[in-house]
Structures are given as C-alpha cells and as structure tokens.
Enzyme design. Structure first.
Site, short mmCIF file in Angstrom:
data_model
loop_
_atom_site.label_atom_id
_atom_site.label_comp_id
_atom_site.label_asym_id
_atom_site.label_seq_id
_atom_site.Cartn_x
_atom_site.Cartn_y
_atom_site.Cartn_z
CB THR A 1 42.24 24.49 63.66
OG1 THR A 1 41.80 24.03 65.13
CG2 THR A 1 43.50 25.25 63.63
CB CYS A 2 39.51 20.26 63.40
SG CYS A 2 40.53 19.50 61.87
CG ASN A 3 40.23 20.08 67.84
OD1 ASN A 3 39.59 19.47 67.77
ND2 ASN A 3 42.11 19.79 67.23
CB SER B 1 45.93 21.17 72.10
OG SER B 1 46.37 22.14 71.34
CD GLN C 1 48.85 17.68 62.69
OE1 GLN C 1 47.19 18.08 63.09
NE2 GLN C 1 48.69 17.14 61.35
N GLY D 1 39.47 13.10 50.10
CA GLY D 1 40.35 14.73 50.39
C GLY D 1 41.47 14.88 50.39
#
Lengths: 425, 269
Positions: free
Chosen positions: A51-53, A105, A112, A185
């Site tokens: 993921t982005c993280n 998180s 998400q 995007g």
C-alpha cells in the site's frame, strides 16, 4: 506446534517515503512480484501487502532463517534493509492481526487497510502462492478485524484524508464553489478526496494515461475527462490537483508547475500527491503560491486529528488479543489432533475387539439391546478415560512438554501406524 | 471641549481597544481557555462608539478632526477601525484579523495624547482638510491592508509548514486575505494620490520646509510608488500572495514613517 511464519517489511513508521518509493509495488505488478517472492529459496507460501504506507511479505517455510534471509535479499536489492522490520511466529501472527484490524496504521481505525490486505491475499491465493498456513491465518485475521470494528469505536469519528483535503482547500481558497479539482490517475483515495471536494461545490476533471479510463471515471463521478497529455492546461486552469497515478517517475515536474504559474497569474495552486512512488516533484512545494502535500503529510495531519482515540484503541487491542488467543488455541488443538485421533482410535479399536471376542463366546446369550447397551457403555468409558489426556494434550500442544508427551504417547501406544492411517484416510 | 466627559470617553475607548486586541489575540493564539471571537468584536464596537463620542466632543470644543497631528492621529485610529468593521461586513470570518488592527488603533489613539509642540503649518482651510482627510483615509485603508498582509504571511507559513492546527483554523483562507489586502490597497491608493497632489499645493502655501519635511515627502512618494507597484504588478504580472503581502507591508512601513515625520515635526519647538 503452530505454523512457522515470518513477516518482513517496511512501513510509514520505520521508513521515509523516498525509500518506500523504491520498494513500492503497483496493483498491476503485484501478481508477478508475489510469484517471484514465492520462488525464492526456502519459501513455501508467500503473500505481499503493498500500500502507500507499507510493503510487507508474509511467508512460511521449513527453515525460517532461510526464508527471512531470502526476503531480506529481496528488500536489500531495493535499498530498504536499514528500515526493515521482521516478526516471527507469535510476533508475526500478532502483527498480521494488528495490520488487518488497522491498529498498525498511522491512524487506528483506517477503513481501507482491511480491504487492501484482502486484495493482497486474493492475489497471492489466485497465484497459487498461499497454502495451509496463510489460508487459515489470513481469513481468521479478517474475521478478527471485523469483530474489532463491530465491537469497538475504533472506526467512529474518523478524520479522513478526504476531510483533511477539504479543510486544506478551504484554508487556501475559502469557498470551494466553482473551484476546479483535477484528479490525475485512478486511485481510489484520490477519487474519494475529489468527490468530497465536489460535494462542497467544486468541479471535477479526471485525467488518465488511458483516455477511455478517464472517460469512464469522469462519467462515474460526474466530471470532465482529459488525456494525461492535457496536463499543462490542467495545471494552468485547475485549483486543486490530486495525483494518484501508478507512474514510477514524477508526473508533475517543477518546470511544468513554474510554467503553469506564469499562466495562472499568481493564483494559488494546491497539489495533493497521494501516490507512492510520488507523482509530484517535492521541489514544487518551494514555489510561491504553490502548496504541496504528500501522503505522509496528509496522514500525519489525519493522525493529529485522531489523537483522542486512545480508549477505542485500547478496547480494540483487547478484542484482538482475545481473537489471537483463540486462533492460537485452535492451532494448538490442530497440532495435537493427529495424536488424539490416533489414541481414540486405538482405544476404540481395542474395546471393540474385546467386545466382539466376549460376545462371540461368554456373552453370546445377550440380546441385541443388551449388546448395544454394552457398546455404548464401552464408548462412554473410552471417552471418559481419554478426556483428561485429550485436554492436556490440546493445552500443551505448542510447548516442548506437549511435544514430549505426544512422542511418549506414540511410543507407549504404538500410534505411528494409526496416525498414518488417519492421515491417508 | 468637555473634559469631564471627553476624557472618560477617551480612556474608556483606549481600554476597550486594549481589551479587544487582547481578546482577539488570545482567540488567535488558541489559549487553553478558548476566548470567543465575539468578545473581541464587542469590545471593538464599544470602543468605536466611545471613540466617536470623544471625537464629536472634541470637535464641539473647536478642535476638528484635522486641526493638528494629535487630532489627526485620533481620527486615523477611528477611520482604521471603521474601515476594518466595514470590511468585516463585506467578508465574513475575518474578525480575527482585528487582533492586528486593534493594537495598531490603540497605539495611534495613545499617540494622539502625547505632548506635541506647535502645529505643523497652518492646518486650516478646505485644501488642508482635503489633503489631511485624503491622506488619513488612504492610511486607514493601508492599515487594514497591512493587517491582512500580516495575517496572510502567518497563514501562508502555517500552510507551507503543514501546521494545520490552531492558528491555521482560526485565520481566514489565504485567498480571502490576499483579495481583501488588494481591495484595501486599491481603495487607499487613490486617496493617497489625492492627498499627495493636494499636499503639493499645501506645501507651497505653508512654510513647513526643512530637511525633515523634504525627507518626509520623499518617503511619502516612496510609499505611493510601492503601493502603486503592488497594484500594477498584481494586474500586469500576477504578483499575488506572498509578494503582494510583502509589498503592502513595505508600503505601510513607509506610510508610518511619513506619519512619524509629522509627529516629530510637531514635537519640535
């Protein structure tokens, strides 16, 4: 014993975005990457959460040192080893559960992450990279995450990236009515943020490398579609640019923005870069009247806005602890199951043989009802005799003592053959 | 003048300006015990009423709004607050900028009570009134523009540094501050221009020469050039935001120097 399991990876907490960009895996390439990880020496099962993280590999194998070494090599090629964390067995199990429940998180309660891990698991399973361990572990972690969400307030009053984007846009422009929001995007988070801005009166434009996709997204979200080649024009006329392309290099460069700012006659420009790897050259943020926020900036702000969630997080940790314990117990019970089954079969077979021998001669005068009553009595006796040892075996299945007891039982009652029969059956 | 009434009105107005500034600054800073912005506005409005009363009483006593530097400073202070309250009626959510306006107003009001020497020239007649009135109106608009510019720079710093708590949430949006600053300069510049043009005639008629007066004129012209530049560059070259705010602050600093020149000259024997 519970299954051997290792997690290696980097995340927002341990690793700067510049390094996360190097290990980032796009959704399109995830299938190929997870297959190649599964092909590393010693790796029996693998899945990758990207993921982005975070980019994490969950893997199993007979020799965890070898598995961890192979995975370390994978991250080393991308320069991420200094930031790498590793969790094995129980710690790995706990990490997997916490990730799914969004307790790992930046903002506990992030809605998400569960969907993202589910997608990662589905990709790995469809690619044939998961097996007995991950196929049991991950669905159980998903269930635990759902329970955490249902039974605690972890997801309540959530400050989202979208709400931060709205606040920031208001802080720069004031009224959002008539402002032009451009999404570059097709990222879900970017579209979510853009939708929030549109709800407050902004106009939407979607630009994508694939014009057909841009048209479809624009139709779905009520905006205008553009090919990515319109970028210069969009930078000049847009007010808020939300970037979320899968590009591995900067899509929006400093020179392009500088040129656009001349055409904008100094009007403010707000760029939200949600992509990892980043889509916008970070030097863009140094330009006058240009405001650039990347995913780490937004999530830090979200986390600040969610700081009063300690009670919900504590409750969530407690529920998760219960789920992890339950899973461990099940695994232990499963570990002892072959010995217990073999032991019961051995006792039942012996009792049945003795009963049949007795019924053939000394007790052949018994009626059918008496014979049945005798069978039931013997079954009950076997069950009662084996109840205490069964419980003890299940309880200690994952300990050295438990393993020793299992071995002793196998030797004492000659269970090897019975176990083999059970497995083949 | 009726000192038994004018003096309390003056001191009460000054106290209320002080309280307004303190309340609005406390609101902006987000002190632990949150001060509602409405308190600051109430203090400011009450101060304006008392300040107006003081002006009227002084005028009835024969000292008009432009009759000397002291009177002019008091009038300027009143014009600044009226201009700010006018802006507030046009655009909502800018009340907190009063945190910068109120202290400036208080400073001007207190300065109007400082001991002064002889008046600067002969401050009578329609031309003088037009000259001083125009300059004061221009300066009042520039004072509000200066407050907007200051707020803009603080807010811009918050956004650039990604500090979105506290001050960011209380200050108005960047574009609103930029737009209001521009409008104030756009209103102030014609007034200052009229003041400078009439000042040329006043200068011929009065004998207030000397090096300080000449220096004051140069700085005054400098202020005009800076404010004109802020407007022209904004329209021609899109100089907005930070650059416009810095230009406004520079122009206002020049205008303050001109005022200080008057003040110094009035204090000379």
């Amino acid at each position: 014993m519970t299954s051997r399991f290792v997690v290696l990876g980097v995340n927002h907490r341990t690793t700067p975005i510049e390094t996360r960009e190097r290990v980032a895996v796009t959704a399109d390439s995830l299938d190929g990457v997870v297959r190649s990880v599964r092909g590393l020496p010693g790796v029996r099962e693998a899945m990758m959460v990207a993921t982005c993280n975070r980019v994490e590999v969950y893997a199993t194998g007979d020799d965890l040192d070898a598995v961890a070494g192979a995975l370390r090599g994978y991250f080393d090629q991308r320069g991420a080893v200094p930031y790498l964390y590793e969790h094995r067995d129980d710690a790995g199990l706990r990490h997997a559960f916490r990730v799914c429940a969004s307790l790992d998180s930046l903002v506990p309660g992030d809605a998400q992450i569960l969907g993202q891990v589910k997608e990662a698991f589905a990709v790995a399973r469809d690619a044939g990279c998961t097996g007995q361990v991950l196929n049991k572990l991950m669905p159980r972690a998903f269930l635990a995450a759902r329970r955490v969400r249902a039974e605690t307030a972890i997801g309540h009053g959530q400050v989202s990236i979208a709400s931060v984007a709205v606040d920031l846009t208001r802080g720069i422009f004031g009224d959002l009515a008539g402002r032009q929001v451009v999404v570059l995007g097709a990222g879900k988070m970017a579209l979510g943020a853009a939708r929030s801005l549109v709800r407050h009166g902004a106009r939407l434009a979607v630009a994508n490398r694939s014009y057909e996709k841009a048209v479809a997204l624009a139709a779905e979200h009520g905006g205008a579609a553009h090919p990515l080649t319109d970028l210069a024009m969009l930078l000049q006329h847009g007010d808020v640019i939300v970037c979320s392309t899968g590009a591995s290099t900067y899509v929006v460069t400093r020179d392009e923005v500088q040129r656009a700012m001349k055409g904008r006659r100094g009007r403010s420009l707000f760029l939200i870069d949600i992509a990892v790897p980043r889509n916008v050259d970070p030097r863009v943020g140094d330009l006058d009247n240009v405001y650039l926020y990347n995913i780490d900036d937004l999530e830090r702000i979200v986390a600040e806005g969610s700081s009063s969630r300690a009670a919900a997080t504590t409750a969530a940790e407690r529920v998760l602890g219960e789920e992890i314990d339950a899973y461990r117990n099940e695994q232990r019970a499963r570990g002892a199951a072959p010995v217990i089954t073999a032991l019961r079969q051995r006792f039942r077979a012996t009792a049945k043989a003795e009963l049949e021998r007795s019924l053939a001669k000394p007790l052949k005068h018994l009626t059918v009802d008496d014979r049945k009553a005798l069978e039931v009595m013997l079954d009950a006796m076997v069950n009662k005799l084996l109840h205490a040892p069964t419980m003890a075996l299940r309880k200690q299945a994952d300990t050295p003592d438990g393993a020793q007891r299992e071995e002793s039982l196998r030797a004492l009652f000659d269970l090897a053959d019975a176990e083999h029969d059970t497995e083949t059956a | 003048m009726s000192p038994w009434l004018a003096n309390p009105a003056f001191y009460l107005a000054a106290t209320l300006y002080g309280l307004a500034g303190a309340a609005l600054l406390a609101h902006l800073a987000g002190t632990r015990r949150q001060v509602p912005v409405v308190w600051g506005l109430r203090f400011l409005t009450a101060a304006v009423v008392l300040h107006g009363l003081h002006e009227v009483l002084r005028w009835t006593d024969g000292r008009g709004p432009f009759s000397g530097i002291r009177e002019s400073l008091s009038t300027l202070a009143l014009l600044v607050v009226l201009a700010f309250l006018g802006v507030r009626r046009v655009r909502q959510r800018v009340e907190v900028v009063g945190a910068f306006v109120a202290p400036l107003t208080l400073l001007m009001l207190l300065a109007s009570r400082a001991p002064a020497g002889r008046p600067v020239g002969h401050l009578g007649g329609a031309l003088i009134a037009l000259h001083v009135g125009s300059v004061l109106m221009g300066t009042a608009a520039f004072t509000v523009a200066f407050a907007m510019a200051l707020a803009y720079l603080i807010q811009e710093r918050q956004v650039k540094r990604k500090h979105l708590k506290g001050v960011f949430q209380r200050l108005p949006p960047l574009d609103v501050l930029d737009d209001l600053g521009y409008r104030c300069v756009a209103v102030g510049l014609p007034a200052l221009t009229l003041g400078i043009v009439t000042g040329l005639f006043v200068g011929v008629r009065t004998s207030t020469g000397g090096p300080l007066a000449a220096w004051q004129q140069y700085v005054g012209m400098g202020a005009w050039i800076v404010f004109a530049g802020v407007l022209v560059l904004r329209l021609a070259a899109g100089w907005r935001g930070r650059r416009a705010a810095l230009g406004t602050i520079l122009g206002y600093a020049s205008a303050v120097l001109v005022l200080a020149g008057y003040y110094l000259r009035s204090g000379r024997p």
